[in-house]
Design a protein around this motif. Structure first.
Motif, PDB file in Angstrom:
ATOM      1  N   ARG A   1       0.390   2.200  -1.796  1.00  0.00           N
ATOM      2  CA  ARG A   1       0.270   0.918  -1.101  1.00  0.00           C
ATOM      3  C   ARG A   1       0.943  -0.197  -1.902  1.00  0.00           C
ATOM      4  NH1 ARG A   1      -0.023  -1.005   3.695  1.00  0.00           N
ATOM      5  NH2 ARG A   1      -1.732   0.405   4.259  1.00  0.00           N
ATOM      6  N   ALA A   2       0.737  -0.204  -3.214  1.00  0.00           N
ATOM      7  CA  ALA A   2       1.357  -1.236  -4.048  1.00  0.00           C
ATOM      8  C   ALA A   2       2.883  -1.163  -3.975  1.00  0.00           C
ATOM      9  CB  ALA A   2       0.883  -1.089  -5.490  1.00  0.00           C
ATOM     10  N   ALA A   3       3.427   0.047  -4.023  1.00  0.00           N
ATOM     11  CA  ALA A   3       4.883   0.217  -3.969  1.00  0.00           C
ATOM     12  C   ALA A   3       5.429  -0.202  -2.611  1.00  0.00           C
ATOM     13  CB  ALA A   3       5.252   1.668  -4.265  1.00  0.00           C
ATOM     14  N   ALA A   4       4.735   0.161  -1.542  1.00  0.00           N
ATOM     15  CA  ALA A   4       5.206  -0.169  -0.193  1.00  0.00           C
ATOM     16  C   ALA A   4       5.145  -1.668   0.067  1.00  0.00           C
ATOM     17  CB  ALA A   4       4.388   0.592   0.846  1.00  0.00           C
ATOM     18  N   GLU A   5       4.056  -2.302  -0.332  1.00  0.00           N
ATOM     19  CA  GLU A   5       3.935  -3.745  -0.106  1.00  0.00           C
ATOM     20  C   GLU A   5       4.936  -4.523  -0.954  1.00  0.00           C
ATOM     21  OE1 GLU A   5      -0.094  -5.019  -0.519  1.00  0.00           O
ATOM     22  OE2 GLU A   5      -0.683  -4.159   1.419  1.00  0.00           O
ATOM     23  N   ASN A   6       5.207  -4.025  -2.149  1.00  0.00           N
ATOM     24  CA  ASN A   6       6.239  -4.670  -2.971  1.00  0.00           C
ATOM     25  C   ASN A   6       7.593  -4.592  -2.285  1.00  0.00           C
ATOM     26  OD1 ASN A   6       7.427  -5.702  -5.608  1.00  0.00           O
ATOM     27  ND2 ASN A   6       8.452  -3.729  -5.425  1.00  0.00           N
TER      28      ASN A   6
END
Length: 337
Positions: free
Chosen positions: A236-241
């Motif tokens: 989720r962190a990678a996708a939102e970034n």
């Protein structure tokens, strides 16, 4: 993100679930849900307001895609708005009301595993004939061989006579941006589905009793559940970034390419761990057609290879790191180079 928007999107899917046919792998789109989404402006979310769309960004689309995936909704939101819509906008063509998907044709006029091809009204084609071109054709104008992915989602093979197509020229960058957009869309969908898998595992282990105590009390089960939570959070962190970078810098910026590659590689690797651990936690019941778990695990495993394999995106990350050199890798990760 506007919490009212998040709440509204969640409510739409909660009150318009897929029916039994869709849940068991029907090739059809949930037209009732699609109609509701259209009424609230979700099917043309990123289209310009002056053209009848909602004028939203990928930040709003990220919420929509993740929520739809968390409900295993059978609607081609990514394909219709973010891919077909993007190609039409790039070519200066009108979107209209028809439900569409999109694909890239090979030199012989074929495309494999086209999402929802047999269920939509039209297909936006991108092909290279002395430069990239775009055209919009009705499904009745193509030859179609039905297929499906592991999750029974339509993935059809199509064939057209490219010599008979009259396409609109588009910049060479459209092809790469199309693939980036598809990869990020699948990453966001994977995040939503994995988060639902985590919820299923938490619910199951809290309710299921074995040897006189809930499964959640067993250390081995806790470790597998913790790995699901950790992998889902990292993805989720990678996708939102990647969403934030794309919105801030645009799709043709190297920082966006790197961020999308990181998101796709991370979510794809996470999908393997999440699917494996979830089925170990639930045991045989998770494989039955009646249980919902396989609706999510089969999807995330199928989406891993769409719009570029794991190896493809990891190779891109490697190339970025090698080019940056050991002295600038951290700046690359931070998005400062």
């Amino acid at each position: 993100m506007d919490p009212d928007l998040v709440e509204m999107i969640a409510a739409v899917f909660a009150h318009n679930p897929d029916g039994p046919n869709e849940a068991l792998g029907s090739r059809s789109i949930n037209r009732r849900l699609w109609s509701v989404l259209g009424d609230v402006g979700m099917t043309r979310l990123t289209e310009a307001e002056e053209s009848g769309g909602s004028g939203a960004t990928w930040r709003e689309s990220a919420v929509l895609l993740s929520t739809a995936a968390a409900h295993a909704a059978r609607v081609p939101l990514a394909e219709h708005d973010l891919l077909a819509g993007y190609l039409l906008d790039s070519a200066g063509l009108k979107r209209g009301e028809a439900i569409r998907t999109a694909c890239v044709l090979d030199a012989d006029g074929t495309a494999s595993a086209v999402p929802w091809a047999g269920a939509v009204d039209g297909i936006v084609l991108l092909w290279n004939r002395n430069g990239w071109r775009v055209t919009d054709v009705p499904v009745s104008g193509i030859s179609l061989d039905p297929g499906a992915n592991l999750a029974a989602e339509p993935r059809d093979r199509i064939s057209v006579d490219v010599d008979a197509l009259d396409g609109t020229p588009v910049p060479d960058s459209v092809f790469e941006i199309f693939r980036l957009r598809g990869a990020l869309a699948r990453s966001l969908q994977t995040c939503g589905a994995m988060e639902r898998v985590l919820d299923i595992c938490v619910e199951h282990t809290g309710a299921r009793v074995q040897f006189g105590r809930p499964l959640a009390k067993f250390q081995a089960v806790q470790h597998m559940g913790a790995a699901i939570a950790a992998e889902s959070s990292l993805a989720r962190a990678a996708a939102e970034n990647a969403v934030n970078v794309a919105v801030e810098y645009g799709w043709d910026d190297g920082r966006t390419v790197f961020a999308v590659a990181a998101a796709k590689a991370t979510t794809a690797q996470a999908a393997t761990v999440v699917a494996r651990n979830a089925h170990q936690i639930l045991g045989a019941i998770g494989f039955t057609m009646e249980h919902e778990l396989h609706r999510y695990t089969n999807r995330i495993l199928s989406w891993r290879s769409e719009f570029g394999s794991v190896r493809h995106w990891e190779d891109i990350l490697t190339d970025f790191a090698v080019t940056a050199g050991s002295g600038a890798v951290w700046e690359l990760i931070e998005g400062r180079s």
